[in-house]
Design a protein around this motif. Structure first.
Motif, PDB file in Angstrom:
ATOM      1  N   PHE A  10       0.826  -1.151   0.020  1.00 14.98           N
ATOM      2  CA  PHE A  10       0.048   0.106   0.114  1.00 14.98           C
ATOM      3  C   PHE A  10       0.885   1.164  -0.015  1.00 14.98           C
ATOM      4  O   PHE A  10       1.881   1.057   0.516  1.00 14.98           O
ATOM      5  N   THR A  11       0.365   2.420  -0.693  1.00 10.87           N
ATOM      6  CA  THR A  11       1.300   3.636  -0.684  1.00 10.87           C
ATOM      7  C   THR A  11       0.611   4.699  -0.250  1.00 10.87           C
ATOM      8  O   THR A  11      -0.730   4.656  -0.315  1.00 10.87           O
ATOM      9  N   GLY A  12       0.872   5.815   0.298  1.00  8.57           N
ATOM     10  CA  GLY A  12       0.328   7.175   0.535  1.00  8.57           C
ATOM     11  C   GLY A  12      -0.551   7.175   1.700  1.00  8.57           C
ATOM     12  O   GLY A  12      -0.460   6.317   2.688  1.00  8.57           O
ATOM     13  N   ALA A  13      -1.261   8.257   1.732  1.00  7.28           N
ATOM     14  CA  ALA A  13      -2.112   8.136   2.669  1.00  7.28           C
ATOM     15  C   ALA A  13      -3.384   6.997   2.757  1.00  7.28           C
ATOM     16  O   ALA A  13      -3.556   6.652   1.759  1.00  7.28           O
ATOM     17  N   ASP A  14      -4.041   6.881   3.984  1.00  8.38           N
ATOM     18  CA  ASP A  14      -4.938   6.051   4.066  1.00  8.38           C
ATOM     19  C   ASP A  14      -5.097   4.746   3.754  1.00  8.38           C
ATOM     20  O   ASP A  14      -5.446   4.066   2.562  1.00  8.38           O
ATOM     21  N   GLN A  15      -4.105   4.290   4.456  1.00  8.20           N
ATOM     22  CA  GLN A  15      -3.527   2.713   4.239  1.00  8.20           C
ATOM     23  C   GLN A  15      -4.227   1.908   5.359  1.00  8.20           C
ATOM     24  O   GLN A  15      -4.493   2.564   6.498  1.00  8.20           O
ATOM     25  N   PRO A  16      -4.550   0.572   5.073  1.00  7.97           N
ATOM     26  CA  PRO A  16      -5.023  -0.205   6.264  1.00  7.97           C
ATOM     27  C   PRO A  16      -3.875  -0.249   7.310  1.00  7.97           C
ATOM     28  O   PRO A  16      -2.756  -0.331   7.033  1.00  7.97           O
TER      29      PRO A  16
ATOM     30  N   LEU B 209      -9.879  -1.274   8.064  1.00  6.25           N
ATOM     31  CA  LEU B 209      -8.888  -2.070   7.038  1.00  6.25           C
ATOM     32  C   LEU B 209      -9.761  -2.078   5.697  1.00  6.25           C
ATOM     33  O   LEU B 209      -9.051  -1.889   4.473  1.00  6.25           O
ATOM     34  N   VAL B 210     -11.032  -2.367   5.634  1.00  7.13           N
ATOM     35  CA  VAL B 210     -11.801  -2.673   4.317  1.00  7.13           C
ATOM     36  C   VAL B 210     -12.025  -1.263   3.603  1.00  7.13           C
ATOM     37  O   VAL B 210     -11.786  -1.248   2.438  1.00  7.13           O
ATOM     38  N   GLU B 211     -12.144  -0.383   4.365  1.00  9.74           N
ATOM     39  CA  GLU B 211     -12.577   0.880   3.903  1.00  9.74           C
ATOM     40  C   GLU B 211     -11.195   1.791   3.096  1.00  9.74           C
ATOM     41  O   GLU B 211     -11.149   2.210   2.017  1.00  9.74           O
ATOM     42  N   THR B 212     -10.051   1.554   3.875  1.00  9.06           N
ATOM     43  CA  THR B 212      -8.678   1.806   3.308  1.00  9.06           C
ATOM     44  C   THR B 212      -8.222   1.140   2.183  1.00  9.06           C
ATOM     45  O   THR B 212      -7.795   1.632   1.300  1.00  9.06           O
ATOM     46  N   ALA B 213      -8.740  -0.255   2.415  1.00  7.43           N
ATOM     47  CA  ALA B 213      -8.025  -1.112   1.374  1.00  7.43           C
ATOM     48  C   ALA B 213      -8.793  -0.798   0.079  1.00  7.43           C
ATOM     49  O   ALA B 213      -8.174  -0.815  -0.981  1.00  7.43           O
ATOM     50  N   ARG B 214      -9.930  -0.283  -0.038  1.00  7.49           N
ATOM     51  CA  ARG B 214     -10.783   0.152  -1.238  1.00  7.49           C
ATOM     52  C   ARG B 214     -10.132   1.345  -1.702  1.00  7.49           C
ATOM     53  O   ARG B 214     -10.138   1.674  -3.082  1.00  7.49           O
ATOM     54  N   VAL B 215      -9.717   2.439  -0.839  1.00  8.71           N
ATOM     55  CA  VAL B 215      -9.233   3.456  -1.301  1.00  8.71           C
ATOM     56  C   VAL B 215      -8.038   3.155  -2.047  1.00  8.71           C
ATOM     57  O   VAL B 215      -7.718   3.741  -2.976  1.00  8.71           O
ATOM     58  N   GLN B 216      -7.147   2.231  -1.411  1.00  8.05           N
ATOM     59  CA  GLN B 216      -6.106   1.778  -2.244  1.00  8.05           C
ATOM     60  C   GLN B 216      -6.148   1.126  -3.423  1.00  8.05           C
ATOM     61  O   GLN B 216      -5.443   1.609  -4.645  1.00  8.05           O
ATOM     62  N   ILE B 217      -7.337   0.276  -3.579  1.00 11.42           N
ATOM     63  CA  ILE B 217      -7.685  -0.086  -4.900  1.00 11.42           C
ATOM     64  C   ILE B 217      -7.909   1.035  -5.735  1.00 11.42           C
ATOM     65  O   ILE B 217      -7.528   0.974  -6.934  1.00 11.42           O
TER      66      ILE B 217
ATOM     67  N   GLN C 265     -16.751  -7.808  -2.105  1.00 10.71           N
ATOM     68  CA  GLN C 265     -17.490  -8.749  -1.747  1.00 10.71           C
ATOM     69  C   GLN C 265     -18.042  -8.280  -0.185  1.00 10.71           C
ATOM     70  O   GLN C 265     -19.235  -8.422   0.182  1.00 10.71           O
ATOM     71  N   CYS C 266     -17.063  -7.929   0.685  1.00 10.53           N
ATOM     72  CA  CYS C 266     -17.531  -7.503   1.878  1.00 10.53           C
ATOM     73  C   CYS C 266     -18.522  -6.493   1.879  1.00 10.53           C
ATOM     74  O   CYS C 266     -18.333  -5.731   1.012  1.00 10.53           O
ATOM     75  N   LEU C 267     -19.533  -6.718   2.941  1.00 10.65           N
ATOM     76  CA  LEU C 267     -20.546  -5.752   3.037  1.00 10.65           C
ATOM     77  C   LEU C 267     -20.202  -4.385   3.850  1.00 10.65           C
ATOM     78  O   LEU C 267     -20.934  -3.402   3.891  1.00 10.65           O
ATOM     79  N   ASP C 268     -19.179  -4.420   4.260  1.00  8.99           N
ATOM     80  CA  ASP C 268     -18.784  -3.493   5.331  1.00  8.99           C
ATOM     81  C   ASP C 268     -19.676  -3.189   6.319  1.00  8.99           C
ATOM     82  O   ASP C 268     -20.090  -2.305   6.891  1.00  8.99           O
ATOM     83  N   CYS C 269     -20.281  -4.411   6.899  1.00 13.64           N
ATOM     84  CA  CYS C 269     -21.420  -4.303   7.561  1.00 13.64           C
ATOM     85  C   CYS C 269     -20.995  -4.281   9.159  1.00 13.64           C
ATOM     86  O   CYS C 269     -21.708  -4.114  10.187  1.00 13.64           O
ATOM     87  N   ARG C 270     -19.849  -4.702   9.433  1.00  8.76           N
ATOM     88  CA  ARG C 270     -18.944  -4.321  10.610  1.00  8.76           C
ATOM     89  C   ARG C 270     -19.555  -5.503  11.599  1.00  8.76           C
ATOM     90  O   ARG C 270     -19.271  -5.092  12.905  1.00  8.76           O
TER      91      ARG C 270
END
Ligand code: SF4
Ligand code: SF4
Length: 428
Positions: free
Chosen positions: A9-15, A94-102, A74-79
């Motif tokens: 991962f790079t930059g801001a907003d990483q897991p 984790l999932v929200e920043t992973a999506r930002v990275q993608i 596929q994750c719902l981010d339902c927590r």
């Protein structure tokens, strides 16, 4: 970065390594995870997804590998996993920043046209609520004239099926003020985006209930969308732009509490502090804001409401919105409010805390899994025998209503506050 692989991962907003390294791989979260329950596959559960995130962080797996990308979406981010984790793994981070990275790793020119269109629509309609209202007015016309029946010709049958019934009169924020008798304080009403055009009645019921409870209500015009859908889509910079608008509107209003009646929005608003934690200019303001956000059921539960007089002779079940029960940990307040309604019999459905498959725009982006979870939820409602499904989030209301309609089961789906308001309405 090479054309073939993006390692790490790079930059801001990483897991955050201090979050994923907290996972002790105990697996206690697995039975709570809707996608794991449906697939019984390790990678479709929280523990597997955390391992994938860690593998990317440690450059053992390509950020753009199909398996990783598929699981992050596929994750719902339902927590649900977060709520039961004994180690306190903050999975949402984790999932929200992973999506930002993608999102950042896939250059705009590489995105398919449908995704670019979706991004344009998201950023246009949620930034400009006057355009959203204009689009909603067009949709209302199409619904009234049954033009929506033609949606299948354009490959949009599912979208039309899930589209909300647009309200006859929108609830647009225009600096309205509703004054309570002997007010104990002032509530800022968050009107959101979809809520103001499709759930205007819920806003009206919310205002009436808050005023009955002794809070004056202001509805400032400077507010806007909370940014939850954009955040779920990995568009974190756009989310921050939307968040600033709400923080400023609340500061200008002078209100004591920021009240929200959509669980998904409430969760996002309560987490603005986290969104701006590393921003020196906004961190303190965001933290002050988030401390004052409350779900309407929390507020009403804490007020000294007189007992309602009007009976509602029905069997009701409560569908827990993920972002109320798991992200905000609010579960007792809606039930206590429903219990106030004379003659309303509350029965618990099985798996009331398992996601219904709505999850923002998940039912559009992951239709197959969304349908499976919708069916699972509908079966639970039918087994409960309820004629009323109470909930506290517009996405759940739409998803459950559409599922019940498709199953041919007659039950009303209503917001907790609407049911409560009915019980207080003297002239009804
Ligand atoms: S419950 Fe928590 S610690 Fe255990 S596997 Fe799940 S995320 Fe990891
Ligand atoms: S957020 Fe929900 S869908 Fe995603 S891993 Fe956790 S429990 Fe499963």
């Amino acid at each position: 970065m090479t054309e073939l692989g993006v390692m790490g991962f790079t930059g801001a907003d990483q897991p955050d390594a201090s979050v994923y390294n907290t996972c002790i791989r105990c697996g206690l979260c697995l039975p709570s995870c809707p996608t794991y329950l449906e697939t019984m596959t390790e990678t479709s559960g929280p523990r597997g997804r955390i391992s994938l995130i860690k593998a990317v962080a440690e450059s053992q797996l390509d950020l753009r590998s199909p398996g990783f990308v598929e699981q992050m979406w596929q994750c719902l981010d339902c927590r649900a996993c977060e709520a039961v984790c004994p180690s306190g793994v903050h999975y949402g981070q984790l999932v929200e920043t992973a999506r930002v990275q993608i999102r950042r790793a896939v250059a705009p020119t590489q995105a398919p046209w449908s995704e670019r269109l979706q991004k344009f629509m998201l950023q246009t309609l949620f930034a400009r609520l006057d355009l959203l209202r204009a689009a909603a007015a067009l949709l209302r016309f199409a619904q009234q004239t049954r033009l929506t029946a033609l949606a299948g010709l354009f490959g949009a049958a599912r979208a039309a099926q899930l589209a909300p019934d647009i309200s006859r009169q929108f609830f647009e924020p225009r600096d309205q003020r509703y004054i309570a008798k002997d007010p104990q304080g002032t509530a800022f009403l968050h009107t959101g985006c979809i809520m103001q055009v499709a759930f205007a009645n819920v806003h009206r019921a919310t205002v009436r209930m808050l005023v009955r409870g002794g809070l004056s209500v202001v509805v400032p015009s400077g507010q806007g969308c909370c940014g939850a859908i954009a955040l779920h889509a990995g568009e974190i910079d756009f989310t921050r732009a939307l968040a600033k608008r709400n923080i400023e509107a609340f500061e200008r209003s002078g209100a004591d509490v920021y009240v929200v009646n959509a669980a998904g929005c409430g969760s996002a608003l309560k987490e603005y502090a986290e969104l701006f934690a590393l921003d020196e200019a906004w961190a303190r303001r965001a933290a002050h804001f988030s401390e004052r956000v409350r779900d309407v059921t929390e507020v009403l539960d804490a007020l000294d409401l007189p007992a309602p007089e009007r009976e509602l002779n029905a069997i009701a079940t409560y569908q827990e919105p993920c972002h109320l029960v798991h992200a905000q940990r609010v579960t007792g307040s809606p039930r206590r409010l429903l219990a106030k309604i004379p003659q309303l019999q509350l029965v618990e459905m099985d798996e009331s805390t398992v996601c219904c498959g709505s999850a923002g725009i998940y039912n559009l982006t992951q239709p197959e899994m969304a349908s499976r979870l919708q069916r699972r939820k509908v079966d639970a409602v039918i087994r409960s025998g309820a004629g009323v499904v109470a909930t506290a989030n517009p996405g759940c209301a739409l998803q459950v209503s559409a599922g019940l309609r498709a199953a041919g089961y007659r039950a009303e789906v209503r917001h907790v506050v609407e049911l409560l308001d009915d019980a207080y309405a003297r002239d009804a």
